[in-house]
Design a protein around this motif. Structure first.
Motif, PDB file in Angstrom:
ATOM      1  N   CYS A 153       0.838  -1.199   0.000  1.00 61.44           N
ATOM      2  CA  CYS A 153       0.000   0.000   0.000  1.00 61.44           C
ATOM      3  C   CYS A 153       0.873   1.250   0.000  1.00 61.44           C
ATOM      4  O   CYS A 153       1.404   1.635   1.046  1.00 61.44           O
ATOM      5  CB  CYS A 153      -0.908  -0.032   1.224  1.00 61.44           C
ATOM      6  SG  CYS A 153      -2.013   1.377   1.356  1.00 61.44           S
ATOM      7  N   GLY A 154       1.049   1.856  -1.166  1.00 52.76           N
ATOM      8  CA  GLY A 154       1.825   3.080  -1.258  1.00 52.76           C
ATOM      9  C   GLY A 154       3.318   2.888  -1.154  1.00 52.76           C
ATOM     10  O   GLY A 154       4.053   3.851  -0.930  1.00 52.76           O
ATOM     11  N   GLU A 155       3.803   1.661  -1.305  1.00 52.24           N
ATOM     12  CA  GLU A 155       5.240   1.421  -1.232  1.00 52.24           C
ATOM     13  C   GLU A 155       5.938   1.890  -2.515  1.00 52.24           C
ATOM     14  O   GLU A 155       5.311   2.050  -3.562  1.00 52.24           O
ATOM     15  CB  GLU A 155       5.513  -0.069  -1.002  1.00 52.24           C
ATOM     16  CG  GLU A 155       5.166  -0.536   0.394  1.00 52.24           C
ATOM     17  CD  GLU A 155       5.918   0.234   1.466  1.00 52.24           C
ATOM     18  OE1 GLU A 155       7.154   0.157   1.508  1.00 52.24           O
ATOM     19  OE2 GLU A 155       5.268   0.947   2.245  1.00 52.24           O
ATOM     20  N   GLU A 189      -6.155   4.362  -0.693  1.00 53.72           N
ATOM     21  CA  GLU A 189      -7.066   4.315   0.456  1.00 53.72           C
ATOM     22  C   GLU A 189      -7.995   3.108   0.371  1.00 53.72           C
ATOM     23  O   GLU A 189      -8.356   2.517   1.386  1.00 53.72           O
ATOM     24  CB  GLU A 189      -7.872   5.621   0.503  1.00 53.72           C
ATOM     25  CG  GLU A 189      -8.721   5.787   1.746  1.00 53.72           C
ATOM     26  CD  GLU A 189     -10.157   5.327   1.548  1.00 53.72           C
ATOM     27  OE1 GLU A 189     -10.839   5.065   2.559  1.00 53.72           O
ATOM     28  OE2 GLU A 189     -10.592   5.219   0.394  1.00 53.72           O
ATOM     29  N   ALA A 190      -8.372   2.706  -0.829  1.00 53.14           N
ATOM     30  CA  ALA A 190      -9.291   1.578  -0.991  1.00 53.14           C
ATOM     31  C   ALA A 190      -8.586   0.233  -0.946  1.00 53.14           C
ATOM     32  O   ALA A 190      -9.241  -0.792  -0.751  1.00 53.14           O
ATOM     33  CB  ALA A 190     -10.041   1.713  -2.316  1.00 53.14           C
ATOM     34  N   SER A 191      -7.262   0.214  -1.105  1.00 51.26           N
ATOM     35  CA  SER A 191      -6.560  -1.059  -1.302  1.00 51.26           C
ATOM     36  C   SER A 191      -6.646  -1.985  -0.100  1.00 51.26           C
ATOM     37  O   SER A 191      -6.751  -3.201  -0.254  1.00 51.26           O
ATOM     38  CB  SER A 191      -5.087  -0.799  -1.659  1.00 51.26           C
ATOM     39  OG  SER A 191      -4.418  -0.118  -0.618  1.00 51.26           O
ATOM     40  N   ILE A 192      -6.586  -1.434   1.136  1.00 53.75           N
ATOM     41  CA  ILE A 192      -6.629  -2.345   2.281  1.00 53.75           C
ATOM     42  C   ILE A 192      -8.027  -2.924   2.471  1.00 53.75           C
ATOM     43  O   ILE A 192      -8.179  -4.044   2.967  1.00 53.75           O
ATOM     44  CB  ILE A 192      -6.126  -1.676   3.575  1.00 53.75           C
ATOM     45  CG1 ILE A 192      -7.050  -0.561   4.033  1.00 53.75           C
ATOM     46  CG2 ILE A 192      -4.713  -1.167   3.415  1.00 53.75           C
ATOM     47  CD1 ILE A 192      -6.743  -0.103   5.441  1.00 53.75           C
ATOM     48  N   TYR A 193      -9.077  -2.188   2.071  1.00 51.58           N
ATOM     49  CA  TYR A 193     -10.421  -2.754   2.129  1.00 51.58           C
ATOM     50  C   TYR A 193     -10.572  -3.865   1.092  1.00 51.58           C
ATOM     51  O   TYR A 193     -11.237  -4.877   1.346  1.00 51.58           O
ATOM     52  CB  TYR A 193     -11.464  -1.670   1.901  1.00 51.58           C
ATOM     53  CG  TYR A 193     -11.471  -0.595   2.960  1.00 51.58           C
ATOM     54  CD1 TYR A 193     -11.934  -0.859   4.246  1.00 51.58           C
ATOM     55  CD2 TYR A 193     -11.002   0.679   2.683  1.00 51.58           C
ATOM     56  CE1 TYR A 193     -11.932   0.116   5.220  1.00 51.58           C
ATOM     57  CE2 TYR A 193     -10.998   1.671   3.649  1.00 51.58           C
ATOM     58  CZ  TYR A 193     -11.463   1.382   4.913  1.00 51.58           C
ATOM     59  OH  TYR A 193     -11.450   2.353   5.881  1.00 51.58           O
ATOM     60  N   THR A 194      -9.960  -3.651  -0.074  1.00 51.13           N
ATOM     61  CA  THR A 194      -9.966  -4.702  -1.090  1.00 51.13           C
ATOM     62  C   THR A 194      -9.268  -5.952  -0.575  1.00 51.13           C
ATOM     63  O   THR A 194      -9.757  -7.071  -0.714  1.00 51.13           O
ATOM     64  CB  THR A 194      -9.258  -4.203  -2.364  1.00 51.13           C
ATOM     65  OG1 THR A 194      -9.979  -3.089  -2.899  1.00 51.13           O
ATOM     66  CG2 THR A 194      -9.174  -5.296  -3.415  1.00 51.13           C
ATOM     67  N   ALA A 195      -8.111  -5.754   0.081  1.00 52.29           N
ATOM     68  CA  ALA A 195      -7.336  -6.889   0.579  1.00 52.29           C
ATOM     69  C   ALA A 195      -8.092  -7.663   1.649  1.00 52.29           C
ATOM     70  O   ALA A 195      -8.110  -8.907   1.634  1.00 52.29           O
ATOM     71  CB  ALA A 195      -5.995  -6.399   1.127  1.00 52.29           C
ATOM     72  N   ILE A 196      -8.727  -6.971   2.586  1.00 50.74           N
ATOM     73  CA  ILE A 196      -9.430  -7.682   3.661  1.00 50.74           C
ATOM     74  C   ILE A 196     -10.663  -8.384   3.117  1.00 50.74           C
ATOM     75  O   ILE A 196     -11.049  -9.454   3.612  1.00 50.74           O
ATOM     76  CB  ILE A 196      -9.778  -6.716   4.815  1.00 50.74           C
ATOM     77  CG1 ILE A 196     -10.236  -7.493   6.053  1.00 50.74           C
ATOM     78  CG2 ILE A 196     -10.823  -5.714   4.398  1.00 50.74           C
ATOM     79  CD1 ILE A 196      -9.189  -8.353   6.676  1.00 50.74           C
ATOM     80  N   SER A 197     -11.296  -7.846   2.077  1.00 46.03           N
ATOM     81  CA  SER A 197     -12.443  -8.532   1.457  1.00 46.03           C
ATOM     82  C   SER A 197     -11.992  -9.823   0.776  1.00 46.03           C
ATOM     83  O   SER A 197     -12.686 -10.843   0.851  1.00 46.03           O
ATOM     84  CB  SER A 197     -13.130  -7.610   0.442  1.00 46.03           C
ATOM     85  OG  SER A 197     -13.677  -6.469   1.083  1.00 46.03           O
TER      86      SER A 197
END
Length: 582
Positions: free
Chosen positions: A252-254, A297-305
């Protein structure tokens, strides 16, 4: 379909005048390229939205269309082994991390479907209806909202993941279709039948974690550390060696070059459990720092889903988020463009609640189909200058139970993993003591507390030794320093690049710790009998104990169990010092 017209745009944020009804968090198709966006606020006849793609070329007057559902991602059997962006669109390659703009999802895949139900049976939410895959079989589940009578199911064969494979009649008599690919709103946790207690550890293979700071399966851990302390390398080691069925890795943002290394190395890694490529049970979500900030901002929600999707199949999932600091920075940037009142360090006031929403989705659960599954979250934090008092680190500590603090001084001394044993903690340890007892080590908690107490004494004594010198300390205190150095070198130091020591099983950890504590017991008795600590530092067995991880592999457990006899022999033949020499 509702429409609106852009009246103002600034970076990823736009305002549009509505020509129909919209809802908060509704997905949008923006402009002629149908860029993916999301409604954030509704103000009278105006909406405020963030766009998850590059907004270059958009201008006032362009059309904004409502899609009619919340921001969702397609979950299906084609995820394992894939590399995706923060919105779960498949990347074209590791060189540029580019995707075609627009809301179109990845092209449909074809999979061999094998049904496990017959028409006429009652269909329950989340019930398995079949399997796909050969090398790694996956369950195809009924959607969480599906309930009724199964009217038709496809036979054994190959189908596209977006075509119907089953139909069921709901209670109202309407017929509904089921496909292998299902869209799920990323901000909504997937339902379960209930949460289960986190009473078993997720074995990482890292001694300092499993023995001193264990994380429960379905638990939450954070890995804070400044630049160069080894966060990414440690997360890669955890991804390879932890006892999870599926790994979800989100960058995420790396920096792009770091993600390029991950994407280059992961396909080459071998799964130590199956001997097959590790990528076959890994999903990589790459959202580099040069990608649109809103998508970060959306990427961690995508990952947890994605993680919850595999959890619902009765699998144990480990989610590695690297790093949540970059995600928080994306929140701050979008919040600033919205004109929201800033909180501490410029972060939005809702930073804490957003972190809570993310970490609380980790759990060990009973799925809707009655199986056990779990999601364990390990989130890296990159505090500026290694300052653990900054807002992201402080708020994260409130919602995790394991805090693995990386120390710059240990990293500079090439001591890896560079986890500081006095700044770290695990609130899961008490609940996991019974697991270690059943695994053959009833004294695990006592041994763990003894090691932590020794390391704390070392910190205190080293400050004294810098003032008066180590040789001026009493014999018992010199012995404490000797034993602490032995624990650090022989047990806590572990190289991710060593073929022998990169993974350490619980049985080997117990055997190593037992050997070291046995030496410490004999050394304390010898010093009490008048033996100078300097004589103990010259013992031959000491050099072997300092290299326990390299000297004894997983196949040498029996030989390792005999080492206390060698220790006893050396102590027994150790000649006492005459009283006139003392």
């Amino acid at each position: 379909m509702s429409l609106a017209r852009i009246t103002w745009i600034g970076g990823p944020v736009l305002r549009a005048r509505m020509e129909g009804p919209f809802s908060v968090y509704e997905s949008l198709a923006v402009g002629s390229n149908r860029l993916l966006g999301e409604v954030i606020q509704l103000r009278g006849d105006e909406l405020v939205a963030q766009v998850y793609e590059d907004t270059t070329g958009l201008e006032p007057g362009d059309e904004v269309a409502g899609i009619g559902r919340s921001l969702s991602v397609p979950l299906g059997p084609g995820l394992l082994g894939g590399i995706f962006d923060g919105l779960l669109r498949r990347l074209t390659g590791a060189e540029d991390f580019r995707v075609r703009p627009g809301i179109a999802t990845s092209a449909p895949g074809r999979f061999r479907f094998r049904p496990s139900l017959e028409p006429g049976v009652a269909l329950a939410p989340g019930q398995p209806i079949g399997t796909v895959g050969a090398a790694r079989s996956q369950l195809i589940l009924a959607p969480p909202w599906a309930a009724g009578r199964l009217e038709w199911i496809a036979g054994d064969g190959e189908y596209s993941d977006d075509e119907p494979i089953a139909k069921y009649a709901a209670a109202d008599g309407k017929l509904h279709e089921i496909t292998m690919r299902q869209h799920w709103p990323v901000r909504t946790p997937r339902p379960t039948a209930g949460r289960l207690p986190a009473n078993a550890p997720m074995i990482t293979g890292q001694r300092i974690l499993d023995t001193l700071f264990p994380v429960a399966r379905g638990g939450r851990a954070t890995l804070p550390g400044g630049f160069g302390t080894g966060k990414t390398v440690l997360q890669e080691a955890l991804a390879k060696w932890c006892d999870a069925d599926v790994i979800v890795y989100v960058g995420c943002g790396e920096r792009g070059n770091e993600m390029a290394e991950v994407l280059d190395e992961f396909p080459q890694l071998e799964d130590p459990r199956s001997g097959r490529p590790l990528a076959e049970r890994t999903v990589i979500i790459a959202n580099t720092s040069n990608m649109p900030v809103a998508a970060r901002e959306a990427s961690i929600y995508t990952a947890i889903s994605v993680a919850e999707y595999f959890r619902d199949q009765g699998l144990h999932v480990a989610l590695m988020a690297d790093s949540t600091s970059r995600w928080a920075e994306a929140l701050r940037e979008v919040s600033g463009r919205l004109g929201e009142l800033p909180g501490e360090a410029g972060y939005p006031a809702y930073l804490s609640s957003r972190l809570a929403e993310f970490y609380e989705r980790a759990a060990r659960v009973k799925t809707l189909s009655g199986q056990e599954g779990s999601v364990t979250i390990i989130g890296a934090v990159s505090p500026p200058a290694g300052d653990f008092s900054e807002p992201v680190t402080l708020h994260t500590k409130r919602y995790v139970r394991c805090f693995w603090a990386l120390d710059r001084q240990r990293a500079q001394a090439r001591f890896y993993p560079a986890i500081h044993p006095l700044q770290s903690y695990s609130a899961d340890a008490d609940a996991l003591a019974s697991w270690w007892k059943l695994s053959g080590n009833p004294d695990w908690m006592t041994q763990r507390q003894r090691v932590l107490a020794l390391l704390e004494q070392q910190s205190h004594l080293e400050r004294m030794a810098r003032i008066v010198g180590r040789d001026a300390l009493p014999a018992q205190q010199q012995l404490k320093l000797l034993c602490a150095d032995l624990v650090n070198e022989g047990f806590l130091r572990q190289s991710s690049f060593s073929m022998v020591d990169r993974y350490c099983s619980p049985a080997r950890q117990v055997a190593m710790l037992t050997v070291l504590l046995h030496f410490m017991d004999r050394a304390e008795a010898a010093v009490q009998a008048g033996m100078p600590p300097a004589r103990l530092a010259e013992m031959k067995i000491l050099r072997q104990l300092q290299r326990l991880g390299e000297e004894f592999s997983e196949a040498d457990l029996k030989r390792l169990s005999l080492l206390p006899r060698e220790i006893d022999y050396e102590f027994d033949v150790l000649q006492p010092v005459p009283s006139h020499v003392r």
